[in-house]
Design a protein around this motif. Structure first.
Motif, mmCIF file in Angstrom:
data_model
loop_
_atom_site.group_PDB
_atom_site.id
_atom_site.type_symbol
_atom_site.label_atom_id
_atom_site.label_comp_id
_atom_site.label_asym_id
_atom_site.label_seq_id
_atom_site.Cartn_x
_atom_site.Cartn_y
_atom_site.Cartn_z
ATOM 1 N N ILE A 24 55.405 -5.048 13.007
ATOM 2 C CA ILE A 24 54.281 -5.652 12.294
ATOM 3 C C ILE A 24 53.289 -6.248 13.276
ATOM 4 C CG2 ILE A 24 53.649 -7.307 10.506
ATOM 5 C CD1 ILE A 24 56.723 -6.982 9.693
ATOM 6 N N ASP A 25 52.052 -5.748 13.202
ATOM 7 C CA ASP A 25 50.968 -6.255 14.057
ATOM 8 C C ASP A 25 50.575 -7.657 13.612
ATOM 9 O OD1 ASP A 25 50.749 -3.950 15.530
ATOM 10 O OD2 ASP A 25 49.313 -3.049 14.125
ATOM 11 N N PRO A 26 50.030 -8.443 14.555
ATOM 12 C CA PRO A 26 49.580 -9.800 14.191
ATOM 13 C C PRO A 26 48.610 -9.792 13.003
ATOM 14 C CG PRO A 26 49.436 -9.477 16.564
ATOM 15 C CD PRO A 26 49.866 -8.165 15.987
ATOM 16 N N ALA A 27 47.750 -8.778 12.940
ATOM 17 C CA ALA A 27 46.754 -8.741 11.857
ATOM 18 C C ALA A 27 47.402 -8.618 10.486
ATOM 19 C CB ALA A 27 45.774 -7.584 12.082
ATOM 20 N N GLN A 28 48.628 -8.116 10.459
ATOM 21 C CA GLN A 28 49.321 -7.943 9.174
ATOM 22 C C GLN A 28 50.192 -9.149 8.803
ATOM 23 O OE1 GLN A 28 49.322 -4.251 10.614
ATOM 24 N NE2 GLN A 28 47.509 -4.561 9.335
ATOM 25 N N ILE A 29 50.245 -10.120 9.694
ATOM 26 C CA ILE A 29 51.089 -11.286 9.430
ATOM 27 C C ILE A 29 50.189 -12.428 8.969
ATOM 28 C CG2 ILE A 29 52.755 -12.914 10.402
ATOM 29 C CD1 ILE A 29 53.411 -10.753 12.509
ATOM 30 N N PRO A 30 50.363 -12.896 7.729
ATOM 31 C CA PRO A 30 49.466 -13.935 7.233
ATOM 32 C C PRO A 30 49.600 -15.235 8.022
ATOM 33 C CG PRO A 30 50.931 -13.127 5.482
ATOM 34 C CD PRO A 30 51.390 -12.505 6.761
ATOM 35 N N THR A 31 48.469 -15.763 8.465
ATOM 36 C CA THR A 31 48.423 -17.099 9.042
ATOM 37 C C THR A 31 47.445 -17.896 8.198
ATOM 38 O OG1 THR A 31 49.004 -16.425 11.281
ATOM 39 C CG2 THR A 31 47.791 -18.465 11.079
ATOM 40 N N ILE A 32 47.932 -18.985 7.625
ATOM 41 C CA ILE A 32 47.103 -19.714 6.662
ATOM 42 C C ILE A 32 46.957 -21.170 7.084
ATOM 43 C CG2 ILE A 32 47.618 -18.203 4.701
ATOM 44 C CD1 ILE A 32 49.751 -20.170 3.838
ATOM 45 N N GLY A 60 45.760 -27.125 4.591
ATOM 46 C CA GLY A 60 45.169 -28.430 4.864
ATOM 47 C C GLY A 60 44.713 -28.518 6.305
ATOM 48 N N ALA A 61 43.992 -29.593 6.621
ATOM 49 C CA ALA A 61 43.409 -29.743 7.957
ATOM 50 C C ALA A 61 44.489 -29.928 9.002
ATOM 51 C CB ALA A 61 42.459 -30.941 7.967
ATOM 52 N N GLY A 62 44.425 -29.129 10.055
ATOM 53 C CA GLY A 62 45.336 -29.312 11.172
ATOM 54 C C GLY A 62 46.727 -28.746 10.963
ATOM 55 N N VAL A 63 46.922 -27.997 9.897
ATOM 56 C CA VAL A 63 48.242 -27.417 9.609
ATOM 57 C C VAL A 63 48.095 -25.912 9.433
ATOM 58 C CG1 VAL A 63 50.233 -27.394 8.074
ATOM 59 C CG2 VAL A 63 48.975 -29.523 8.454
ATOM 60 N N ARG A 64 48.646 -25.177 10.355
ATOM 61 C CA ARG A 64 48.514 -23.719 10.337
ATOM 62 C C ARG A 64 49.903 -23.112 10.299
ATOM 63 N NH1 ARG A 64 43.949 -20.577 13.626
ATOM 64 N NH2 ARG A 64 42.851 -21.521 11.875
ATOM 65 N N VAL A 65 50.106 -22.178 9.364
ATOM 66 C CA VAL A 65 51.440 -21.614 9.173
ATOM 67 C C VAL A 65 51.376 -20.096 9.216
ATOM 68 C CG1 VAL A 65 53.446 -21.480 7.642
ATOM 69 C CG2 VAL A 65 52.106 -23.589 7.747
ATOM 70 N N THR A 66 52.160 -19.507 10.085
ATOM 71 C CA THR A 66 52.302 -18.060 10.143
ATOM 72 C C THR A 66 53.532 -17.684 9.327
ATOM 73 O OG1 THR A 66 51.277 -18.010 12.322
ATOM 74 C CG2 THR A 66 52.615 -16.098 11.705
ATOM 75 N N VAL A 67 53.313 -16.830 8.334
ATOM 76 C CA VAL A 67 54.373 -16.514 7.367
ATOM 77 C C VAL A 67 54.980 -15.159 7.735
ATOM 78 C CG1 VAL A 67 54.995 -16.396 4.934
ATOM 79 C CG2 VAL A 67 53.000 -17.748 5.640
ATOM 80 N N ILE A 68 56.030 -15.216 8.511
ATOM 81 C CA ILE A 68 56.690 -13.976 8.926
ATOM 82 C C ILE A 68 57.520 -13.438 7.776
ATOM 83 C CG2 ILE A 68 58.388 -13.025 10.553
ATOM 84 C CD1 ILE A 68 57.315 -15.262 12.527
ATOM 85 N N ALA A 69 58.282 -14.300 7.161
ATOM 86 C CA ALA A 69 59.087 -13.909 5.998
ATOM 87 C C ALA A 69 59.154 -15.086 5.042
ATOM 88 C CB ALA A 69 60.494 -13.494 6.427
#
Ligand code: MN
Length: 288
Positions: A145-153, A156-165
């Protein structure tokens, strides 16, 4: 008193803390073993968690030449650097920064995992996820899975989450997962921020701090993990993390325990000794 009095608190707390242990594997790759160390041989359904992080080529350049796997899944998540993958069935791939490979070894593969670069930072993780008895001999499968296909959301301010599974709010992870229903999140917290993640109450769960300090839980039961510490979490419905001392990065991982016998022999993880002997025989006979 009635039975409900013994129900676990809603917010998970840190039950036990383990520090990543320096070790070496493959052809001499220096890495930090978090799950799979003597005090924490596994955390059903997770069999191993390694963090590799070095900007010294001598620590990683030897890589992981041809070796087999049977009976579980290996999940490689790259933060920096590049790893080339190839197997005995002709599959090849290059994992770059931000990419994930979720490999279901099933009945078996023989593969190599080799750093592509000759200098610079190599940083990433490998997690091993067990397969239930009924899936151990399934056909091997790759999800590159390429980075572009992995959601990063931004939650809220200052909180970033990459959702691998798994799932964060309405955002579903990039990986199509199986019986263990894993959650695998990479969380970045700015100082003074926090994040809460719902998880099924009976799933095993841990937080691994890999940058800064992470406060886990809330109220009097809150505990702080420093860089390189894994907290095994108590049962509960929600995981809460916060960064109070500075920016932090951490993994949140959860999964449904299999509660099956685990018989482990190096790169083979089965349910019985007989199955292990079969795996060794099959490997030696070139049947993987
Ligand atoms: Mn491997």
């Amino acid at each position: 008193m009635n039975d409900t009095a013994s129900v676990a608190p809603r917010i998970r707390a840190v039950d036990r803390v383990y520090r990543a242990m320096p070790t070496s594997d493959g052809a001499g790759v220096r890495l930090n073993r978090v799950i799979g160390q003597p005090g924490l041989p596994d955390l059903d359904p997770f069999l191993l968690l390694d963090e590799f992080r070095s900007d010294q080529a001598v620590d990683y350049i030897a890589g992981f030449p041809d070796h087999p796997h049977r009976g579980f899944e290996t999940v490689t998540y790259m933060l920096a650097g590049r790893m080339r993958h190839g197997d005995n069935q002709g599959n090849v791939g290059l994992l770059g920064p931000g990419s994930v490979q979720w490999m279901t070894a099933g009945r078996g593969i023989v593969h190599s995992e080799m750093p592509e670069q000759e200098d610079g930072l190599l940083h990433g993780f490998q997690l091993w996820v067990n397969l239930p008895a009924r899936d151990k001999m399934t056909a091997p499968r790759y999800q590159d899975i390429d980075p572009a296909q992995i959601p990063t959301i931004d939650v809220g301010a200052g909180v970033r989450v990459t959702v691998i599974a798994g799932q964060v709010g309405n955002t579903r992870g990039a990986v199509d997962t199986g019986a263990t229903e894993p959650t695998y999140l990479d969380v970045q917290l700015a100082v003074g921020t926090g994040f809460a993640q719902a998880v099924p109450i009976g799933h095993s769960a841990f937080v691994y701090a890999y940058h800064g300090e992470v406060q886990v839980g809330d109220g009097p039961r809150a505990k702080t993990l420093t860089t390189g510490e894994l907290g095994v979490l108590s049962p509960g419905e929600e995981i809460r993390v916060a960064a109070s001392a500075g920016a932090a990065r951490l993994l949140i991982v959860a999964g449904k325990p299999l509660s099956e016998p685990v018989v482990r022999h190096g790169p083979f993880v089965m349910n019985t000794m007989t199955e292990i002997r079969q795996a060794v025989d099959d490997y030696r006979a070139g049947r993987l």
